[in-house]
Design an enzyme around this catalytic site. Sequence first.
Site, PDB file in Angstrom:
ATOM      1  N   LYS A  68       0.806  -1.230   0.000  1.00 23.45           N
ATOM      2  CA  LYS A  68       0.000   0.000   0.000  1.00 23.45           C
ATOM      3  C   LYS A  68       0.842   1.284   0.000  1.00 23.45           C
ATOM      4  O   LYS A  68       0.401   2.299  -0.530  1.00 23.45           O
ATOM      5  CB  LYS A  68      -0.935   0.014   1.217  1.00 23.45           C
ATOM      6  CG  LYS A  68      -2.097  -0.948   1.090  1.00 23.45           C
ATOM      7  CD  LYS A  68      -2.993  -0.828   2.306  1.00 23.45           C
ATOM      8  CE  LYS A  68      -4.298  -1.560   2.085  1.00 23.45           C
ATOM      9  NZ  LYS A  68      -5.278  -1.198   3.110  1.00 23.45           N
ATOM     10  N   ASP A 105      -9.860   3.465   2.129  1.00 23.69           N
ATOM     11  CA  ASP A 105     -10.057   2.773   3.416  1.00 23.69           C
ATOM     12  C   ASP A 105     -10.860   3.633   4.401  1.00 23.69           C
ATOM     13  O   ASP A 105     -11.744   3.130   5.102  1.00 23.69           O
ATOM     14  CB  ASP A 105      -8.711   2.408   4.044  1.00 23.69           C
ATOM     15  CG  ASP A 105      -8.068   1.200   3.372  1.00 23.69           C
ATOM     16  OD1 ASP A 105      -8.813   0.368   2.820  1.00 23.69           O
ATOM     17  OD2 ASP A 105      -6.832   1.096   3.397  1.00 23.69           O
TER      18      ASP A 105
END
Length: 275
Positions: A68, A105
């Site tokens: 990520k 997220d």
Amino acid sequence: MTQIPRAGVIGHPIDHSLSPRLHGHWLQRYGLTGSYDAIDVPESGIEAILKNLPAKGYVGVNVTLPHKVAVLKFADHISDRATLIGAANTLTFKDDGRILADNTDGYGFMANLRQGAPDWDAKSGPAAIFGAGGASRAIIVALADAGVPEILLSNRTRPKAEALRDEFGTRIRVVDWVQADTMLDDATTVINTTSLGMKGAQPFKVPLDNLNPAAVVTDIVYTPLDTAFLESARTIGCTVVDGLGMLLHQGVPGFERWFGVRPAVDDDTRKAVLG
Ligand code: ATR
């Protein structure tokens, strides 16, 4: 002839990822032509895969651990949210060859909370967060953005919580891990962002007796769906929201960008993903 759009998720390991089931369900549900698969990519292989995928008809990928942060290096444009969080979970490959990086997220966290606890009010009081890892960063940014007045943050490794406070500002107050239960006295939103309570991990042991029954309590762990943390909160009378919805909602913006339909997150989605 237009190509059939392909998407997927890159990570390592990737076998456990539920994203192929989620996107596969949506593709079928909306009768779309397209595909979504799991792609195992070791840390040394990110640059090469990001070069190769667009040529194979990929319009984007989700990104999971451990890539990520690393994918940001290869992005041509990074959204404000991804910049702030310092990580991306959604990449879009443009026709002109550019790679756009975003982080959904925090969006997924907030959408799940609002769906599971429709009466939740960001301004009702402080939020208490257990854990200061990658998920915690995204959640802190989302909560601050939603207008939570104060964030109480506790992490086993205190300097990591202090680093987040130094980065994200004075609305964060760090509490020692051994006194983490004291965060609960006033908190009206309580979140476990640690891996404690996950199948195969250690149990969550911070005492929850001080939880305010009016608090909304959520866990990012979703294996099991009903964690001991959530069970304790439910017993006290709190509104609880399980962690699966965060995963489902974080997939929405990518699917919409890649396949052109904004997908629903509902019971059918949950059932499809849980198998
Ligand atoms: P993620 O990206 O999912 O947040 P992470 O960055 O590895 O994953 O963070 C895991 C979180 O779980 C951290 O807050 C970690 O605490 P440390 O920073 O002290 O490592 C927390 N965690 C993991 N195992 C733990 C344990 N046994 N006790 C307390 N906290 C734990």
